[in-house]
Design an enzyme around this catalytic site. Sequence first.
Site, PDB file in Angstrom:
ATOM      1  CB  SER A 109      -1.013  -0.044   1.053  1.00 20.84           C
ATOM      2  OG  SER A 109      -1.521   1.218   1.391  1.00 20.84           O
ATOM      3  CB  SER A 110       0.601   4.461  -1.919  1.00 23.45           C
ATOM      4  OG  SER A 110      -0.951   4.580  -2.045  1.00 23.45           O
TER       5      SER A 110
END
Length: 477
Positions: free
Chosen positions: A322-323
Site C-alpha cells: 500500500s502507498s
Amino acid sequence: MNPSDGYRVEQDLLGERWVPDAAYYGVQTLRALENFSISGIPLQHFPDLVVALAMVKKACARANRDLLKLDPEQADAILLACDEIIDGRLHDAFCVDMIQGGAGTSTNMNANEVIANRALELLGRARGEYARLHPNIHVNMSQSTNDVYPTALRLALIFGLRRLRAETGALRDALADKSAAFRSITKMGRTQLQDAVPMTLGQEFGAFATNIGEEVARLDEVSALLSEINLGGTAIGTGLNSEPEYRACAIRHLRQIAGVPVCAAADLVEATSDMGAFVMLSGLLKRTAIKLSKICNDLRLLSSGPRCGFNEINLPERQPGSSIMPGKVNPVIPEAVNQVAFSVIGNDTAVTMAAEAGQLQLNAMEPLIGFKLLESIGYLTAAMASLRRDCITGITANAAVCRGHLEQSVGLVTALNPYLGYARTSEIARRALESGRSVAELVLEAEWMTAEALQEALRPEAMTGQGAAQEGGGAGG
C-alpha cells in the site's frame, strides 16, 4: 523517390510499390503493414511461430528438391535462409500484425519474402531480384497459405505446450512437496466457507497437486491431436499444384526437421477447414486456467489477515502492499495469476467464436485463433513459473493457528458422531454455538465420554483419515 534513395521497386498484382532496400520483406508484406495496424503485436512476438514457419518452408524446399522441381542452387539457398531463421536470426523482419485478414496469407508471404531475399543475398544477388529466386514461385512452391499456416501454427503450439507441460509438472511437484511438509498439521476443512470437518493442511495442498497434475496428461493428449497436419493439401485439400509424391516427402522432412511426430490428416479437405483441435486446446487451456485461479483464490483466503483473517499459511512477502497503509503486504503473485486466468478464459471465447465463423472450405479467422492460443500458452507458462518460484516454494504454515481454529470449531462434533450419535452431537453443537465454549469441554462436562476416549476420538489420524489412506494406498483422479 528512386532506387538510389534507399528503396527498391517491387511489383504484385495490384501494381508497383517502393520497398526499403534494407528490408528483407517485400511488397506484399508492405501492404499488410499498411492494412493491418490492429493489435500492435507482430509475428516476431511469438518466436515459436516464426521458427515453425521456417521449418515448414525448409521441409517443402527439401521435398521440391528431391522431386527435381527446384534446382539445387535455389534449394540450398532457401534451406540456408531457413536455417538462419530457425537459429533465431532475421526474426525482426517478421513484422506483420498477428490479427490480419486473408486467413494468414500475409504471414505466409512475410515468410516467403524474407526467405527469398535472404536466399538471394546468399546467392550473391540483391534483395528484390526475384527473376533468380521468387517468393511465390520458388519459396512457396507446391504450397498454399492454407496448408502452410495451419501446419506452422500447430508446430508452434506444440513447441509452446512442451514448455507449458514442464511448468505444469514443476508446479505439481512444488505443491506435492508442501503437501508432504504440512502432513502433520491438522486444521478445519471448510465447505461453502463454513466449518466442515477436520483435515490436514497437507491434504489440502495434496489436492492442489493432484488437481494440477491431471493437466499434464491432458496436455500430452492435445499435443498428439495437433500433430495431424494438412501439409500438401495446398488451397483446399485437393493438393492442386503439387506432385503426388510431394505430401509424404514434405511431411517426412518436416518430422525430421522439427523433431515432432507429425502425420498427414486422413481427409485433407476436412483438415483444411476444421478447427476442432484448436477448440479442444483452447478448452483445455481454459480448464487449466480455472484450476489455477481456484487454487490462487484458496491461497489468498488461507493467508488472509494476518490478524483478522484465516492466517493459516504465510505467503512470501514480495513487495509493500500500500502507498498509505504501513505494514500491509498483499498476495500479489496469486492476484497476478488470477488475472492471467481471466485473460485465458476470454481468449477461449475469442477462439470459440472464430472457429464457429468458418465458411465452406476455409476458416479466414485462423490468425485470431493462432494469436489467442499462443498468447494463452505463453501467459499460463509464465504464470505457473511465477506461482511456483515466487509463491508456493516459500509458503509456511501457522500450525498453532490451524490447530486453534480446529479446536474452537463446532465442526469438530462431526468426528464424534460414531461415538455419541447424531442427536447428542447436534445438542453439543447447539450449546457450543450459544456459549462460545469448546466442543471437547462440553462433552466432558456432560460426561458422555471419558477424557481418554475423547482424546482418542479426536486424534488427527482418526479425524483426517490419514491412517486409512496410508494402509490402503491412495489414488489420484
